[in-house]
Scaffold this motif. Structure first.
Motif, PDB file in Angstrom:
ATOM      1  N   GLY A  19      44.981   3.505 -26.480  1.00 48.29           N
ATOM      2  CA  GLY A  19      46.174   3.774 -26.991  1.00 48.29           C
ATOM      3  C   GLY A  19      46.193   5.523 -26.547  1.00 48.29           C
ATOM      4  N   VAL A  20      45.106   6.259 -26.395  1.00 51.43           N
ATOM      5  CA  VAL A  20      45.042   7.540 -26.087  1.00 51.43           C
ATOM      6  C   VAL A  20      45.622   7.605 -24.384  1.00 51.43           C
ATOM      7  N   ILE A  21      45.276   6.735 -23.597  1.00 53.52           N
ATOM      8  CA  ILE A  21      45.634   6.595 -22.304  1.00 53.52           C
ATOM      9  C   ILE A  21      46.927   5.994 -22.214  1.00 53.52           C
ATOM     10  N   ASP A  22      47.573   5.241 -22.889  1.00 54.46           N
ATOM     11  CA  ASP A  22      48.880   4.777 -22.973  1.00 54.46           C
ATOM     12  C   ASP A  22      49.836   6.050 -23.191  1.00 54.46           C
ATOM     13  N   GLN A  23      49.193   6.789 -24.280  1.00 55.06           N
ATOM     14  CA  GLN A  23      49.993   8.012 -24.740  1.00 55.06           C
ATOM     15  C   GLN A  23      50.302   8.878 -23.493  1.00 55.06           C
ATOM     16  N   ALA A  24      49.184   9.227 -22.817  1.00 59.11           N
ATOM     17  CA  ALA A  24      48.935  10.327 -21.910  1.00 59.11           C
ATOM     18  C   ALA A  24      50.009   9.702 -20.731  1.00 59.11           C
ATOM     19  N   MET A  25      49.630   8.379 -20.383  1.00 55.36           N
ATOM     20  CA  MET A  25      50.526   7.966 -19.152  1.00 55.36           C
ATOM     21  C   MET A  25      52.131   8.224 -19.470  1.00 55.36           C
ATOM     22  N   SER A  26      52.352   7.837 -20.563  1.00 55.71           N
ATOM     23  CA  SER A  26      53.898   7.971 -20.997  1.00 55.71           C
ATOM     24  C   SER A  26      54.336   9.584 -20.881  1.00 55.71           C
ATOM     25  N   ILE A  27      53.669  10.492 -21.322  1.00 55.67           N
ATOM     26  CA  ILE A  27      53.890  11.677 -21.152  1.00 55.67           C
ATOM     27  C   ILE A  27      54.109  12.187 -19.677  1.00 55.67           C
ATOM     28  N   LEU A  28      52.773  11.817 -18.930  1.00 58.06           N
ATOM     29  CA  LEU A  28      53.090  12.087 -17.628  1.00 58.06           C
ATOM     30  C   LEU A  28      54.366  11.631 -16.889  1.00 58.06           C
ATOM     31  N   ARG A  29      54.527  10.326 -16.987  1.00 55.51           N
ATOM     32  CA  ARG A  29      55.615   9.812 -16.174  1.00 55.51           C
ATOM     33  C   ARG A  29      56.841  10.329 -16.601  1.00 55.51           C
ATOM     34  N   ALA A  30      57.151  10.604 -17.935  1.00 55.99           N
ATOM     35  CA  ALA A  30      58.178  11.054 -18.439  1.00 55.99           C
ATOM     36  C   ALA A  30      58.494  12.616 -17.757  1.00 55.99           C
ATOM     37  N   SER A  31      57.504  13.461 -17.451  1.00 60.74           N
ATOM     38  CA  SER A  31      57.814  14.644 -16.950  1.00 60.74           C
ATOM     39  C   SER A  31      57.890  14.581 -15.530  1.00 60.74           C
ATOM     40  N   ASP A  32      57.470  13.435 -14.894  1.00 63.20           N
ATOM     41  CA  ASP A  32      57.553  13.544 -13.544  1.00 63.20           C
ATOM     42  C   ASP A  32      57.352  11.862 -12.699  1.00 63.20           C
ATOM     43  N   PRO A  33      58.319  11.405 -12.868  1.00 64.24           N
ATOM     44  CA  PRO A  33      58.249   9.981 -12.425  1.00 64.24           C
ATOM     45  C   PRO A  33      57.350   9.464 -11.074  1.00 64.24           C
ATOM     46  N   ALA A  34      57.464  10.495 -10.227  1.00 60.78           N
ATOM     47  CA  ALA A  34      56.940  10.515  -8.950  1.00 60.78           C
ATOM     48  C   ALA A  34      55.414  10.969  -9.021  1.00 60.78           C
ATOM     49  N   MET A  35      54.949  11.217 -10.227  1.00 58.37           N
ATOM     50  CA  MET A  35      53.627  11.833 -10.349  1.00 58.37           C
ATOM     51  C   MET A  35      52.586  10.577 -10.363  1.00 58.37           C
ATOM     52  N   ASP A  36      51.567  10.795  -9.553  1.00 57.37           N
ATOM     53  CA  ASP A  36      50.374   9.952  -9.492  1.00 57.37           C
ATOM     54  C   ASP A  36      49.537  10.055 -10.710  1.00 57.37           C
ATOM     55  N   VAL A  37      49.822   9.156 -11.812  1.00 55.91           N
ATOM     56  CA  VAL A  37      49.422   9.520 -13.151  1.00 55.91           C
ATOM     57  C   VAL A  37      48.081   9.105 -13.048  1.00 55.91           C
ATOM     58  N   THR A  38      47.552   7.997 -12.035  1.00 55.58           N
ATOM     59  CA  THR A  38      46.251   7.583 -12.106  1.00 55.58           C
ATOM     60  C   THR A  38      45.326   8.707 -11.703  1.00 55.58           C
ATOM     61  N   ALA A  39      45.651   9.531 -10.737  1.00 59.75           N
ATOM     62  CA  ALA A  39      44.882  10.679 -10.244  1.00 59.75           C
ATOM     63  C   ALA A  39      44.751  11.666 -11.387  1.00 59.75           C
ATOM     64  N   VAL A  40      45.932  12.025 -11.970  1.00 57.09           N
ATOM     65  CA  VAL A  40      45.734  12.874 -12.923  1.00 57.09           C
ATOM     66  C   VAL A  40      44.822  12.578 -14.158  1.00 57.09           C
ATOM     67  N   LEU A  41      44.925  11.150 -14.586  1.00 52.06           N
ATOM     68  CA  LEU A  41      43.716  10.842 -15.647  1.00 52.06           C
ATOM     69  C   LEU A  41      42.425  10.786 -14.932  1.00 52.06           C
ATOM     70  N   ARG A  42      42.286  10.194 -13.487  1.00 50.01           N
ATOM     71  CA  ARG A  42      40.865  10.548 -12.986  1.00 50.01           C
ATOM     72  C   ARG A  42      40.343  11.921 -13.176  1.00 50.01           C
ATOM     73  N   ALA A  43      41.067  12.705 -12.847  1.00 46.27           N
ATOM     74  CA  ALA A  43      41.045  14.241 -12.872  1.00 46.27           C
ATOM     75  C   ALA A  43      40.673  14.680 -14.139  1.00 46.27           C
ATOM     76  N   ALA A  44      41.027  14.107 -15.328  1.00 43.09           N
ATOM     77  CA  ALA A  44      40.736  14.518 -16.598  1.00 43.09           C
ATOM     78  C   ALA A  44      39.455  13.868 -16.917  1.00 43.09           C
ATOM     79  N   LEU A  45      39.181  12.936 -16.496  1.00 39.12           N
ATOM     80  CA  LEU A  45      37.830  12.362 -16.736  1.00 39.12           C
ATOM     81  C   LEU A  45      36.541  12.509 -15.959  1.00 39.12           C
ATOM     82  N   ASN A  46      36.937  13.420 -15.020  1.00 38.20           N
ATOM     83  CA  ASN A  46      35.936  13.586 -14.023  1.00 38.20           C
ATOM     84  C   ASN A  46      35.069  14.984 -14.477  1.00 38.20           C
TER      85      ASN A  46
END
Length: 80
Positions: free
Chosen positions: A53-80
């Motif tokens: 649920g946390v990941i789904d919410q984050a993906m939703s926010i990130l996609r809404a802010s920039d549809p071209a954003m590489d959401v997976t890369a942002v989440l990987r950066a957050a978890l590294n």
């Protein structure tokens, strides 16, 4: 009831007394620049069944802010 935060992995807070949400239940930020910190904090404290649920919410926010954003890369950066 006393809970020892260091034993359960939660930051110390008066969750029940002050009716504070648990770290993974804190509403996500609207600002995409703050999502990375929120994801890291929420996933660090969340039980396994809440992580999706946390990941789904984050993906939703990130996609809404920039549809071209590489959401997976942002989440990987957050978890590294």
């Amino acid at each position: 009831m006393c809970v020892h935060p260091e034993r359960v992995g939660l930051p110390a807070a008066a969750y029940a007394t002050e009716q504070r949400p648990l770290p993974w239940e804190v509403p996500p930020p609207v600002d995409p620049d703050e999502v990375v910190v929120w994801v890291r904090d929420a996933l660090t404290a969340a039980p396994p069944d809440a992580c999706g649920g946390v990941i789904d919410q984050a993906m939703s926010i990130l996609r809404a802010s920039d549809p071209a954003m590489d959401v997976t890369a942002v989440l990987r950066a957050a978890l590294n």
